[in-house]
Design an enzyme around this catalytic site. Sequence first.
Site, PDB file in Angstrom:
ATOM      1  CE1 TYR A 129      -3.614   2.639   0.966  1.00 16.04           C
ATOM      2  CE2 TYR A 129      -1.900   3.469   2.421  1.00 16.04           C
ATOM      3  CZ  TYR A 129      -3.106   3.643   1.776  1.00 16.04           C
ATOM      4  OH  TYR A 129      -3.806   4.812   1.942  1.00 16.04           O
ATOM      5  CG  HIS A 130       2.553   4.638  -2.944  1.00 20.36           C
ATOM      6  ND1 HIS A 130       3.007   5.715  -2.224  1.00 20.36           N
ATOM      7  CD2 HIS A 130       3.390   4.533  -4.027  1.00 20.36           C
ATOM      8  CE1 HIS A 130       4.043   6.248  -2.839  1.00 20.36           C
ATOM      9  NE2 HIS A 130       4.308   5.539  -3.923  1.00 20.36           N
ATOM     10  N   GLY A 131       1.721   4.963   0.778  1.00 23.80           N
ATOM     11  CA  GLY A 131       1.391   6.132   1.584  1.00 23.80           C
ATOM     12  C   GLY A 131       1.591   7.410   0.791  1.00 23.80           C
ATOM     13  CD  GLU A 202      -2.826   2.334  -2.750  1.00 21.42           C
ATOM     14  OE1 GLU A 202      -3.751   1.547  -3.060  1.00 21.42           O
ATOM     15  OE2 GLU A 202      -1.656   1.952  -2.482  1.00 21.42           O
ATOM     16  NE  ARG A 240      -3.156   8.365   2.964  1.00 22.45           N
ATOM     17  CZ  ARG A 240      -2.685   8.452   1.731  1.00 22.45           C
ATOM     18  NH1 ARG A 240      -2.277   7.375   1.103  1.00 22.45           N
ATOM     19  NH2 ARG A 240      -2.602   9.604   1.123  1.00 22.45           N
TER      20      ARG A 240
END
Length: 331
Positions: A129-131, A202, A240
């Site tokens: 998952y890309h912050g 994202e 995030r």
Amino acid sequence: MINQNESCGAEQISISYLTCLLSLLEEWTGVEHLEEYLSYLIYLTWLFMPLLILLLLPAVIVLLLYISVIILHIYKRKTDLKEAYLNDFWDGARQMLATIWYVHARIWNGYELRGLEKIPDGPALIVFYHGATPIDFFYLVATVLIRKKRILHIVADHFVFLIPGMKLLLDVFCVLHGSPEECRKVLENGGLLVIAPGGVREALFSDENYTIMWRNRKGFAQVAIDAKVPIIPMFTRNVRETIRIFGGRIRFLRSLYEYLRLPLLPVYGNFPVKLQTYFGDPIPYDPNVTAEELTEKAKNALQYLIDKHQEIPGNVWRALMERVTTERKDD
């Protein structure tokens, strides 16, 4: 404030240096009551200081990246070329930079990596998952290089290759444009390939609910099938909360990104929150699974890591408190 007829000579011992300086500035600028304007300016500076800090702190990451580039150039000039015949010329530089980034990760974010044993000795494709920024990936590269002596090959967005002065750093740390041929070659040679299918979209437009935004991307799954390698999901808790995006919910800015494909939204933060990276169970190669099915499996596996390890919605204060509270126990 002194009278205009008074001078600031040596005989005016009772007059402070600052008062003299203000008087001279008033004469030079022609502005009266300059002291009151300066007091107001100082008040505004203190009032907006927290905001300035929030906007400037992310620049620390950029500064570290350029320091890394400088170190590589120094290493290139100072290292004896004969070492290239003994091992990879850049091994020493990678280890040096990995140590710097690892120390920074431990001090600034109390960084931890869980599940490293799930990474095989052979090839594998890691999806994450890309912050708002890939700061957790920088930490991951350093940790894996130090603890497993392995290089991670990352697929980056095209704009990364346009950043001035970064080419050497990208080359040394095996950053790829991401063509299927490049990716398959890495895996066929036994390497570890890392991809964030959500990419910059994202990073910019996901939120504190950690919404996965892969759209119809399934090329990574086809690459894994072609190379007959497992897919390993990866997620970093609080990613995030370390750096956040201004304007991610503004429709115009979303349209602007879709048109230019450049990350032009401002960021703020770089908060010293607790960061913990988790690897999920590998999804083994299955010749009977299609790319669409494998993509769905990978997405579900990543969502499972988010649901298990991330409190939703994310909260900066809570993430900061995790630095000082008792370490959270996972099931």
